[in-house]
Design a protein around this motif. Structure first.
Motif, PDB file in Angstrom:
ATOM      1  N   ALA A  47       0.814  -1.220   0.000  1.00  0.00           N
ATOM      2  CA  ALA A  47       0.000   0.000   0.000  1.00  0.00           C
ATOM      3  C   ALA A  47       0.849   1.272   0.000  1.00  0.00           C
ATOM      4  O   ALA A  47       0.661   2.147  -0.861  1.00  0.00           O
ATOM      5  CB  ALA A  47      -0.962  -0.016   1.187  1.00  0.00           C
ATOM      6  N   PRO A  48       1.790   1.429   0.941  1.00  0.00           N
ATOM      7  CA  PRO A  48       2.617   2.649   0.888  1.00  0.00           C
ATOM      8  C   PRO A  48       3.460   2.741  -0.378  1.00  0.00           C
ATOM      9  O   PRO A  48       3.676   3.837  -0.903  1.00  0.00           O
ATOM     10  CB  PRO A  48       3.498   2.538   2.139  1.00  0.00           C
ATOM     11  CG  PRO A  48       3.432   1.123   2.571  1.00  0.00           C
ATOM     12  CD  PRO A  48       2.099   0.626   2.137  1.00  0.00           C
ATOM     13  N   PHE A  49       3.920   1.591  -0.885  1.00  0.00           N
ATOM     14  CA  PHE A  49       4.714   1.619  -2.115  1.00  0.00           C
ATOM     15  C   PHE A  49       3.882   2.136  -3.286  1.00  0.00           C
ATOM     16  O   PHE A  49       4.333   2.998  -4.058  1.00  0.00           O
ATOM     17  CB  PHE A  49       5.239   0.217  -2.428  1.00  0.00           C
ATOM     18  CG  PHE A  49       5.872   0.098  -3.789  1.00  0.00           C
ATOM     19  CD1 PHE A  49       7.150   0.584  -4.013  1.00  0.00           C
ATOM     20  CD2 PHE A  49       5.181  -0.480  -4.847  1.00  0.00           C
ATOM     21  CE1 PHE A  49       7.737   0.491  -5.267  1.00  0.00           C
ATOM     22  CE2 PHE A  49       5.760  -0.576  -6.101  1.00  0.00           C
ATOM     23  CZ  PHE A  49       7.036  -0.090  -6.313  1.00  0.00           C
ATOM     24  N   ALA A  50       2.660   1.618  -3.423  1.00  0.00           N
ATOM     25  CA  ALA A  50       1.794   2.057  -4.522  1.00  0.00           C
ATOM     26  C   ALA A  50       1.486   3.545  -4.416  1.00  0.00           C
ATOM     27  O   ALA A  50       1.461   4.268  -5.425  1.00  0.00           O
ATOM     28  CB  ALA A  50       0.501   1.241  -4.512  1.00  0.00           C
ATOM     29  N   SER A  51       1.271   4.020  -3.204  1.00  0.00           N
ATOM     30  CA  SER A  51       0.972   5.437  -3.006  1.00  0.00           C
ATOM     31  C   SER A  51       2.170   6.316  -3.354  1.00  0.00           C
ATOM     32  O   SER A  51       2.030   7.357  -4.000  1.00  0.00           O
ATOM     33  CB  SER A  51       0.562   5.683  -1.551  1.00  0.00           C
ATOM     34  OG  SER A  51      -0.564   4.907  -1.211  1.00  0.00           O
ATOM     35  N   ILE A  52       3.352   5.887  -2.951  1.00  0.00           N
ATOM     36  CA  ILE A  52       4.567   6.661  -3.228  1.00  0.00           C
ATOM     37  C   ILE A  52       4.839   6.721  -4.729  1.00  0.00           C
ATOM     38  O   ILE A  52       5.154   7.783  -5.281  1.00  0.00           O
ATOM     39  CB  ILE A  52       5.772   6.048  -2.485  1.00  0.00           C
ATOM     40  CG1 ILE A  52       5.619   6.261  -0.976  1.00  0.00           C
ATOM     41  CG2 ILE A  52       7.082   6.667  -2.971  1.00  0.00           C
ATOM     42  CD1 ILE A  52       6.621   5.499  -0.145  1.00  0.00           C
ATOM     43  N   VAL A  53       4.701   5.582  -5.398  1.00  0.00           N
ATOM     44  CA  VAL A  53       4.934   5.543  -6.846  1.00  0.00           C
ATOM     45  C   VAL A  53       3.956   6.458  -7.574  1.00  0.00           C
ATOM     46  O   VAL A  53       4.318   7.176  -8.511  1.00  0.00           O
ATOM     47  CB  VAL A  53       4.811   4.095  -7.371  1.00  0.00           C
ATOM     48  CG1 VAL A  53       4.810   4.067  -8.896  1.00  0.00           C
ATOM     49  CG2 VAL A  53       5.958   3.252  -6.841  1.00  0.00           C
TER      50      VAL A  53
END
Length: 255
Positions: free
Chosen positions: A78-84
């Motif tokens: 979840a945080p990775f997708a948001s950051i990308v």
């Protein structure tokens, strides 16, 4: 006053994340479902393993850590997708980043599953094939032999409980040996077995006639194997899942 677009405030990182969630609503629902299912599996399985003293003693928590690591890897998505999404990279860079991220997660989870499975089989071999030769099994076997000799001398028919034998002298035993004797009592109770490494022996604590012919170590090995395999299946499945996403991202036309 910032304007709202489809329920999201315009401008800023929060707006980008909100728009991202709106645009990929079905994907996030799928992620939430997978996360919920895996969380339930991990909580149930690790709770069962943590409650088992046999798993805690022989596995030293390795299956539990393996499953929690797999769950932690899923939480990173979840945080990775948001950051990308907020970085607004080009399609080529996004593809490389997403593919690399999920491939690394997959390799880590599969590696943990393999290490856990290896440790499981080493422990099972120690309990079933090399029992009594070294390490903790040797100590437990020595304690069992000592208690068995005392019991035979005290009551060959084994009608009275072991702890009522006057020649037991538990107060003279080392604390570690007393703990191992209590563990032997627990193994007999849990698996309806006798002795530890040896077969076809009389039990020290059980009074029932029907007991397993195998030593208790054989049954403990089975319990350890069950816990280890379950943890490896969870972590390995998550690893394959992540790796598959990485491959899909590498060849997806419109990422």
């Amino acid at each position: 006053m910032p304007k709202k677009t489809r329920g999201c405030l315009q401008g800023g990182v929060g707006a980008k994340l909100c728009e991202h969630c709106k645009d990929h609503e079905q994907l996030w629902i799928f992620y939430a479902v997978v996360l919920a299912i895996l969380t339930l599996i991990v909580f149930f399985d690790t709770g069962t393993n943590f409650a088992s003293e046999h798993v805690r003693i022989w596995c030293q928590g390795f299956p539990i850590y393996t499953e929690w690591a797999a769950l932690g890897a899923l939480l990173l998505v979840a945080p990775f997708a948001s950051i990308v999404h907020c970085m607004q990279l080009s399609q080529a860079k996004t593809r490389v980043l997403v593919t690399s991220f999920f491939s690394v997660l997959g390799i880590v989870c599969i590696g943990l599953a393999a290490l856990n499975l290896r440790q499981t089989y080493l422990t099972m071999a120690e309990l079933r094939k090399d029992c009594g030769k070294a390490g903790l099994t040797k100590e437990i076997e020595a304690v069992w032999q000592r208690a068995d000799d005392i019991y035979t001398e005290c009551d060959r028919a084994r009608q009275k409980p072991l702890f009522k034998c006057p020649n037991l002298h538990l107060d003279k035993w080392k604390p570690a040996d007393r703990a191992l004797l209590e563990y032997l009592e627990e193994t007999e109770s849990d698996f309806h077995c006798s002795a530890f490494c040896q077969k076809d022996q009389q039990p020290l604590f059980l009074r029932q006639k029907k007991i397993s012919k195998n030593g208790c170590a054989w049954h403990v090995g089975g319990r350890v194997a069950l816990a280890g395999r379950a943890a490896s299946v969870v972590a390995g499945s998550m690893g394959l899942f992540f790796f598959a996403i990485g491959l899909i991202a590498a060849f997806l036309p419109n990422l």
